[in-house]
Design an enzyme around this catalytic site. Structure first.
Site, PDB file in Angstrom:
ATOM      1  N   CYS A 139       0.845  -1.340  -0.103  1.00 47.81           N
ATOM      2  CA  CYS A 139       0.094   0.084   0.030  1.00 47.81           C
ATOM      3  C   CYS A 139       0.846   1.211   0.001  1.00 47.81           C
ATOM      4  O   CYS A 139       0.593   2.243  -0.776  1.00 47.81           O
ATOM      5  CB  CYS A 139      -0.864  -0.038   1.112  1.00 47.81           C
ATOM      6  SG  CYS A 139      -0.255  -0.269   2.597  1.00 47.81           S
ATOM      7  N   HIS A 258      -1.880   0.826   7.375  1.00 41.81           N
ATOM      8  CA  HIS A 258      -2.242   0.771   6.087  1.00 41.81           C
ATOM      9  C   HIS A 258      -2.195   2.083   5.566  1.00 41.81           C
ATOM     10  O   HIS A 258      -2.408   3.202   6.250  1.00 41.81           O
ATOM     11  CB  HIS A 258      -3.907   0.465   5.756  1.00 41.81           C
ATOM     12  CG  HIS A 258      -4.269   0.477   4.562  1.00 41.81           C
ATOM     13  ND1 HIS A 258      -3.713  -0.008   3.688  1.00 41.81           N
ATOM     14  CD2 HIS A 258      -5.417   1.002   4.054  1.00 41.81           C
ATOM     15  CE1 HIS A 258      -4.308   0.008   2.334  1.00 41.81           C
ATOM     16  NE2 HIS A 258      -5.558   0.557   2.420  1.00 41.81           N
ATOM     17  N   ASP A 274      -7.512   4.230  -2.536  1.00 47.48           N
ATOM     18  CA  ASP A 274      -7.068   3.268  -1.453  1.00 47.48           C
ATOM     19  C   ASP A 274      -6.833   1.876  -2.272  1.00 47.48           C
ATOM     20  O   ASP A 274      -7.461   1.185  -2.796  1.00 47.48           O
ATOM     21  CB  ASP A 274      -8.523   2.724  -0.644  1.00 47.48           C
ATOM     22  CG  ASP A 274      -8.160   1.953   0.589  1.00 47.48           C
ATOM     23  OD1 ASP A 274      -7.331   1.185   0.433  1.00 47.48           O
ATOM     24  OD2 ASP A 274      -8.745   2.204   1.666  1.00 47.48           O
TER      25      ASP A 274
END
Length: 322
Positions: A139, A258, A274
């Protein structure tokens, strides 16, 4: 004699029959025990085959790349198999179950889905699961590459996929994403610093606002948890009077972290990325605010403190291309 012989014959026959029955019972017992052993062996063999299949699936050499080597002759990164890869695959599966709810909610708040992407499933997961440092997710690196691509007026997905459509990956972009994540996971480095340095080399630097003759960065840290996402949302939408800005948002909780990203523009709205759900666009900040607070925060499961719902850090960036 006949009667006697007959009598003994009957006794002998009964004895013989009993002996045969006992023998048959013993034989059946031996066969039954053997059958149990065989079934146990087969069960163990099946478990081994399933484990072997899982390992092969994780380490599959099935090519989804446009070519074998990068432009500078490097191969797609992979590492030796570890059982943590199976654990991470299970975690990704749980997160992937939230994809439909998050995506379906976007239109309900006036937003649009620019690109459906999820690192938690499909071909991209198959690529990152091959290396121990990317198996848990990429991520941070994905968000850095997204910011760079958007600042250049391009799409990360046009650069990641051949023809901009899911299918084959362009190895140069895939390799770059994985390598940035791997570099940030090394024991002796700060991942934030690694990402900031990479962005700076690509023409994107942290925003600094002059205060009392100093030029401090405008990074914001705070908590979510029982307070909810309001403080986080304010940090995302704040453009510090300039009217626009790129945001790299790190969420953390008791067991994991995250990274997500956004481009906020007072005139054109919010483009939100995202890595677990994709790229979305809202034409104004009010639409985005309602969606983020009333739908996304819970549907994504990010509100759980055990996951990533405890604290946050928001970094703001400027780009030469803006």
């Amino acid at each position: 004699m006949d009667s006697i012989h007959g009598h003994y014959h009957i006794q002998l026959s009964n004895y013989s029959a009993g002996e045969n029955l006992q023998s048959a019972t013993l034989t059946e017992g031996v066969i039954g025990a053997h059958r149990v052993k065989v079934e146990t062996a087969l069960s163990h063999s099946n478990r081994q085959k399933k484990l072997s299949a899982t390992i092969k699936h994780n380490q599959s050499s099935r090519s989804m790349l446009d070519r074998k080597l990068t432009s500078d002759g490097k191969v797609n990164q992979r590492s030796s198999f570890t059982f943590s890869m199976i654990m991470y695959r299970m975690i990704h599966f749980v997160l992937s179950t939230r994809v439909p709810a998050v995506r379906e909610s976007v239109a309900n708040y006036g937003g649009n889905i620019n690109f459906k992407f999820a690192q938690t499933k499909g071909a991209f997961l198959h690529q990152i699961i091959k290396h121990s440092d990317t198996a848990r997710g990429a991520c941070e690196a994905l968000c850095a590459h997204w910011i760079r691509s958007h600042a250049q007026g391009q799409s990360l997905f046009d650069q990641l996929y051949v023809g901009g459509r899911k299918g084959k990956f362009q190895i140069d972009t895939l390799y770059s994403i994985k390598q940035l994540q791997i570099d940030g996971c090394k024991a002796d480095v700060d991942q934030d610093e690694v990402t900031l340095d990479w962005l700076k080399k690509n023409g994107i630097s942290e925003r600094m606002i002059e205060r009392h003759c100093l030029l401090p960065t405008v990074d914001v840290t705070g908590t979510t948890g029982s307070e909810g996402p309001d403080q986080l949302l304010n940090a995302i939408l704040d453009t510090h009077g300039i009217g626009y800005g790129y945001k790299k948002i790190y969420l953390s909780g008791q067991m994991s972290g995250h990274t997500i990203a956004a481009y906020v523009n007072e005139n054109s709205g919010v483009t939100f990325f995202d890595p677990n759900f994709g790229e979305f666009h809202f034409s104004d900040k009010e639409q985005f605010s309602k969606w983020f607070t009333n739908s996304f925060w819970e549907n994504s499961m990010y509100h759980y403190p055990l996951g990533v719902g405890q604290s946050f850090s928001v970094f703001t960036f400027d780009s030469k291309e803006v």
